[in-house]
Scaffold this motif. Structure first.
Motif, PDB file in Angstrom:
ATOM      1  N   ASP A  16       1.340 -12.319 -49.001  1.00  0.00           N
ATOM      2  CA  ASP A  16       2.529 -11.687 -49.685  1.00  0.00           C
ATOM      3  C   ASP A  16       4.275 -12.510 -49.481  1.00  0.00           C
ATOM      4  OD1 ASP A  16       3.348 -10.445 -47.653  1.00  0.00           O
ATOM      5  OD2 ASP A  16       3.549  -8.967 -48.813  1.00  0.00           O
ATOM      6  N   PRO A  70       5.806 -15.877 -49.584  1.00  0.00           N
ATOM      7  CA  PRO A  70       5.430 -18.054 -50.221  1.00  0.00           C
ATOM      8  C   PRO A  70       5.990 -18.631 -49.297  1.00  0.00           C
ATOM      9  CG  PRO A  70       6.684 -16.169 -52.049  1.00  0.00           C
ATOM     10  CD  PRO A  70       6.308 -15.462 -50.889  1.00  0.00           C
ATOM     11  N   TYR A 107       1.323 -16.741 -46.891  1.00  0.00           N
ATOM     12  CA  TYR A 107       0.596 -16.431 -48.061  1.00  0.00           C
ATOM     13  C   TYR A 107      -0.833 -16.968 -48.202  1.00  0.00           C
ATOM     14  CZ  TYR A 107       1.679 -16.565 -52.749  1.00  0.00           C
ATOM     15  OH  TYR A 107       1.770 -15.906 -54.172  1.00  0.00           O
TER      16      TYR A 107
END
Lengths: 319, 218
Positions: A82, A84, A88
């Motif tokens: 989670d 970025p 990710y």
């Protein structure tokens, strides 16, 4: 008829209750572009374009983890999903980011094709347990090296040194560092060390401290102008800034520890089994060569570097 | 054993703070939900079809929505419409709106336990709807609903922990806070359980007292 009168009173009271609750802080802000802010964000994963070819001959003896990897012809890596441009997984299930590519680089040095990596999403609180129990072969995911953790696991690296920083909207000019937060709403993950520092050092008023479970929720509130800054490790913030270059930026001024006068170092390491020194030395050597041959830089520039803040490889701390 | 107590004493600042907020959320939530629920209950038994429809729709809609979703709507969706509630207000609104729906159904079931003859007799004496409901029906109804109401309030007490996910520092935030302060998680969770038990015991006591005081021979 009085029945009707009572019913009307009841209804009016109910709605008044609802409205007064809503009206309390209901200063409608000009909606502006807040409605479509989410749309500008691109969720799709892009890699830095670095290719990892699996090493053909690996000399690594005395490592139980490697023997397992070799027998299974695959490697199990603990990651985050989670963050970025860091760790990710996008909507299509593709994984990307700085930590993911570090994990791929190490896998290739161990002679495993990155396509044969089995990723396991391990929450921060469960990392030691997962490594100790042999559920994963190694962990790459903003895993700070601390003495307390060294009792349970061992670390190769650091491969990145993060510092606490601030993420703000691109047009923000008032927030230039930790000492300019007074009167500003600051968001971070519930109970995280960065927000506890803001609270303990009274960098902003208590009522301006905002906490959500995830950083993504904080970033969403930042884009909606409900908070003015998001604080945590700069690596995580750069990932969001890289994902949303037109709207967000990292301030780039690390928080300073009042006791030492230096930034709080968060040294990210590769989490390994506690007693597997052979593997730790091997991973350290792999990192060293990635630092010196430009692989590290290429991975960084293609992921976190897109935020506009440069970085260079840190010094390894072997033990 | 020493470490178990140190978990509390070393972090008493955050424990006190968090549970103070939990109690605040509970008290305001309970009072608000009781008022909202009674009004909704009155709407659902009122002779006016529109009010009944509004009451029924509200209850069915809210009762079937997860509380987390109610919170998320207030915190993430409502700002997109240009209305900015602060996080505390959002928490109060969410808890009251949600619990009110359950209180409404308890009140309505209580009203249904009152024999129709009671209302008819009151009306025969010339009482108004207000008087019938306020002096005759509701006092008897509340008597019957003490146990379910207390269950709703106990659930509300525990539901307050959802606010921790939406920027309200209460008991639900203790675990992440103390995990970050590298405290033993088992001890932390044990302490939280213990404190919740301490908070809920008075509610059970209150239920006993009310049941005894309001007991009537039927």
């Amino acid at each position: 008829m009085n029945l009707r009168k009572f019913a009307v009173v009841a209804a009016v009271a109910t709605f008044a209750l609802g409205l007064s609750a809503c009206g309390k802080e209901g200063t409608p802000t000009p909606s502006g572009d807040s409605g479509q802010t989410g749309a500008a964000t691109s969720d799709a994963c892009t890699s830095s374009g670095t290719t990892f070819t699996p090493a053909s001959s690996v000399t690594l003896t005395g490592s139980p983890t490697y023997d397992k990897i070799k027998a299974a012809k695959k490697v199990v890596v603990g990651v985050k999903f989670d963050q970025p441009n860091l760790g990710y997984k996008d909507a299509s299930g593709k994984r990307c980011g700085f930590d993911i590519e570090m994990a791929q680089m190490i896998a290739s040095k161990l002679g495993v094709d990155p396509a044969n990596i089995e990723y396991k999403e391990i929450a921060s609180a469960n990392r030691e347990t997962a490594i100790k129990g042999g559920e994963i072969d190694y962990y790459v995911g903003t895993y700070s090296i601390t003495d307390k953790r060294k009792k349970d696991v061992s670390f190769a690296g650091p491969y990145f040194i993060a510092a606490q920083d601030l993420l703000v909207r691109k047009d923000e000019s008032a927030i230039t560092g930790s000492d300019t937060l007074k009167g500003k709403k600051v968001c971070s993950a519930t109970g995280s060390t960065p927000i506890q520092r803001v609270r303990d050092q009274k960098l902003t008023e208590d009522s301006n401290i905002v906490e959500f479970k995830t950083y993504s929720e904080c970033v969403s509130q930042l884009l909606d102008k409900k908070v003015d800054a998001v604080t945590t490790d700069d690596a995580i913030l750069k990932g969001y800034a890289a994902q949303n270059q037109s709207q967000l930026k990292v301030v780039g001024k690390p928080f300073i520890d009042p006791k030492t006068g230096k930034p709080y170092p968060e040294k990210y390491g590769i989490g390994l089994a506690h007693d597997d020194k052979a593997l730790r030395d091997f991973v350290n050597a792999a990192l060293e060569s990635a630092f010196s041959d430009g692989t590290w830089q290429k991975i960084y520039d293609g992921t976190l570097g897109k935020s506009g803040s440069p970085a260079s490889p840190p010094a390894l701390e072997k033990y | 054993m020493g470490e178990f107590f140190h978990t509390l004493t070393d972090n008493s600042d955050i424990f006190v703070r968090a549970f103070k907020t939990t109690i605040e959320l509970f008290l305001i939530g309970a009072i608000g939900a009781l008022i909202l629920g009674t009004l909704l209950g009155a709407m659902r038994v009122s002779p006016i079809p529109v009010l009944r429809a509004v009451g029924t729709t509200y209850v069915q809609l809210i009762r079937n929505t997860p509380l987390t979703l109610v919170f998320a709507l207030l915190v993430f969706a409502v700002p997109k419409l240009g209305v900015n509630l602060d996080y505390f207000t959002s928490a109060y609104v969410a808890l009251i709106a949600y619990t009110g729906a359950f209180v409404c159904e308890a009140v309505r079931s209580g009203i249904n336990t009152v024999p129709a003859g009671q209302g008819e007799a009151a009306r025969a004496l010339g009482m108004t709807f207000n008087q019938v409901l306020g002096s005759i029906v509701l006092p008897q109804a509340f008597r019957a609903i003490v146990p379910p109401l207390m269950s709703i309030f106990i659930a509300l007490m525990k539901n307050t922990t959802i606010a921790a996910g939406f920027s309200v520092l209460e008991a639900g935030a203790l675990q992440p806070y103390l995990s970050e302060r590298s405290q033993n998680q088992t001890y932390v969770l044990l302490w939280i359980t213990l404190f919740f038990l301490l908070l809920i015991v008075p509610l059970i006591g209150l239920q006993r007292v009310l049941e005894r005081r309001w007991k009537v021979a039927r």
